[in-house]
Design a protein around this motif. Structure first.
Motif, short mmCIF file in Angstrom:
data_model
loop_
_atom_site.label_atom_id
_atom_site.label_comp_id
_atom_site.label_asym_id
_atom_site.label_seq_id
_atom_site.Cartn_x
_atom_site.Cartn_y
_atom_site.Cartn_z
N UNK A 158 0.81 -1.22 0.15
CA UNK A 158 0.05 -0.06 -0.07
C UNK A 158 0.87 1.34 -0.02
N UNK A 159 0.15 2.45 0.08
CA UNK A 159 0.97 3.48 0.10
C UNK A 159 1.89 3.57 1.29
N UNK A 160 1.51 2.81 2.27
CA UNK A 160 2.21 2.99 3.81
C UNK A 160 3.46 2.37 3.72
N UNK A 164 9.54 -0.19 1.44
CA UNK A 164 9.67 -1.40 0.58
C UNK A 164 10.40 -1.07 -0.54
N UNK A 165 10.00 0.03 -1.08
CA UNK A 165 10.79 0.40 -2.62
C UNK A 165 12.10 1.25 -2.39
N UNK A 261 9.14 -4.03 -13.02
CA UNK A 261 7.87 -4.78 -12.14
C UNK A 261 6.99 -3.56 -12.11
N UNK A 262 5.54 -3.90 -12.22
CA UNK A 262 4.60 -2.92 -12.04
C UNK A 262 4.77 -2.68 -10.53
N UNK A 263 4.67 -1.49 -10.23
CA UNK A 263 4.60 -1.02 -8.93
C UNK A 263 3.18 -1.11 -8.05
N UNK A 264 3.05 -2.44 -7.38
CA UNK A 264 1.72 -2.61 -6.87
C UNK A 264 1.10 -1.30 -6.08
N UNK A 268 -3.21 0.32 -5.87
CA UNK A 268 -3.86 -0.09 -4.67
C UNK A 268 -5.40 0.09 -4.56
N UNK A 269 -5.67 1.19 -4.80
CA UNK A 269 -7.13 1.41 -4.96
C UNK A 269 -7.77 0.64 -5.91
#
Length: 277
Positions: A158-160, A164-165, A261-264, A268-269
């Motif tokens: 998630x945005x939180x 991790x990136x 990779x697609x940035x999950x 999120x929404x």
């Protein structure tokens, strides 16, 4: 020569209509050339001891949420991640133009030659409405299955989860794809560890094709460890969460060209809306 391509397998001997459909997807890439399809290689022909571009054998007992996409004849062509009991997150370029009834999701099967695990049918395919090609981003798709699977699911970033990136973060990549660019697909599930690559480093290799708001890169500066053809749609995992979906790359495991990779977390929404549907 530019060899940037998706990381999706093709199969020699598939009906012409399916072959043409996959070629149309590839031709949407804004590149000068693409990798030749990995054709004519069955799971039985793959070297049982091969490792995917620096990877090692893995088990769905340890990674129960990793799955693969197959045709109704059983040919594996992409990967995916179980993110809800009846939902799989994969790459949009894996499912573009697919009919739901033509796709199987196989869970709990390390060896593609075995009958272990479950082969679930797909009842609905959602592709991000803004997807047009992998180099423009939005390369995410959610599949709805005909049943709830018993395997554990993996939470999506998630945005939180911005930490991790961060460049240098250790990630895990998994798949049944080819063991080198233009090589044979693996018979078994394989895994490898690669660090997240900074946006500046990734842009240096891919230029305008890399869009940090939609993508994340992971790999070693010297290459040697990477996802490859057949791994498209599979997971990029960090901190116990799905942070990326295997999308494309310049060859496989090439120096200065990490996997993209697609940035999950960016989706999120939309993903959560699909999980709730």
């Amino acid at each position: 020569m530019d060899t940037t391509s998706t990381r999706k397998n093709t199969e020699e001997g598939m009906i012409m209509a399916e072959t043409l459909r996959r070629l149309r997807s590839w031709l949407g890439l804004v590149v000068a050339a693409v990798l030749l399809p990995v054709a004519g290689v069955s799971a039985a022909a793959a070297d049982p001891g091969a490792t995917i571009v620096g990877g090692t054998r893995a088990s769905t007992a340890q990674y129960p949420w990793v799955v693969y996409l197959a045709t109704t004849s059983g040919y594996q062509y992409c990967g995916g991640t179980l993110v809800a009991p009846n939902k799989v997150l994969t790459a949009a370029h894996c499912t573009e133009d697919d009919v739901a009834s033509s796709v199987l999701v196989v869970a709990g099967r390390d060896d593609k030659n075995s009958s272990a695990g479950t082969a679930a049918r797909v009842t609905r395919i959602w592709i991000h409405p803004s997807f047009s090609s992998v180099t423009r981003g939005y390369d995410v798709s959610v599949l709805t299955l005909d049943r709830n699977l018993t395997q554990a699911t993996l939470p999506v970033a998630t945005a939180a989860d911005a930490n991790l990136y961060t460049a240098g973060t250790s990630t895990t990549i998994l798949g049944w794809g080819t063991t080198r660019a233009g090589g044979q697909p693996s018979r078994y599930l394989l895994r490898a560890s690669v660090p997240v690559t900074g946006d500046q480093t990734c842009s240096a290799g891919y230029g305008s094709q890399y869009k940090p708001q939609h993508m994340v890169c992971a790999g070693l500066p010297q290459g040697g460890v990477d996802t490859c053809q057949g791994d498209s749609g599979g997971p990029l995992v960090a901190g116990g969460k799905l942070i990326g979906v295997t999308s494309f790359g310049e060859g496989c495991a090439s120096a200065r060209y990490p996997g993209v990779y697609a940035r999950v977390s960016s989706y999120e929404t939309e993903i959560r809306q699909q999980l709730a549907s």
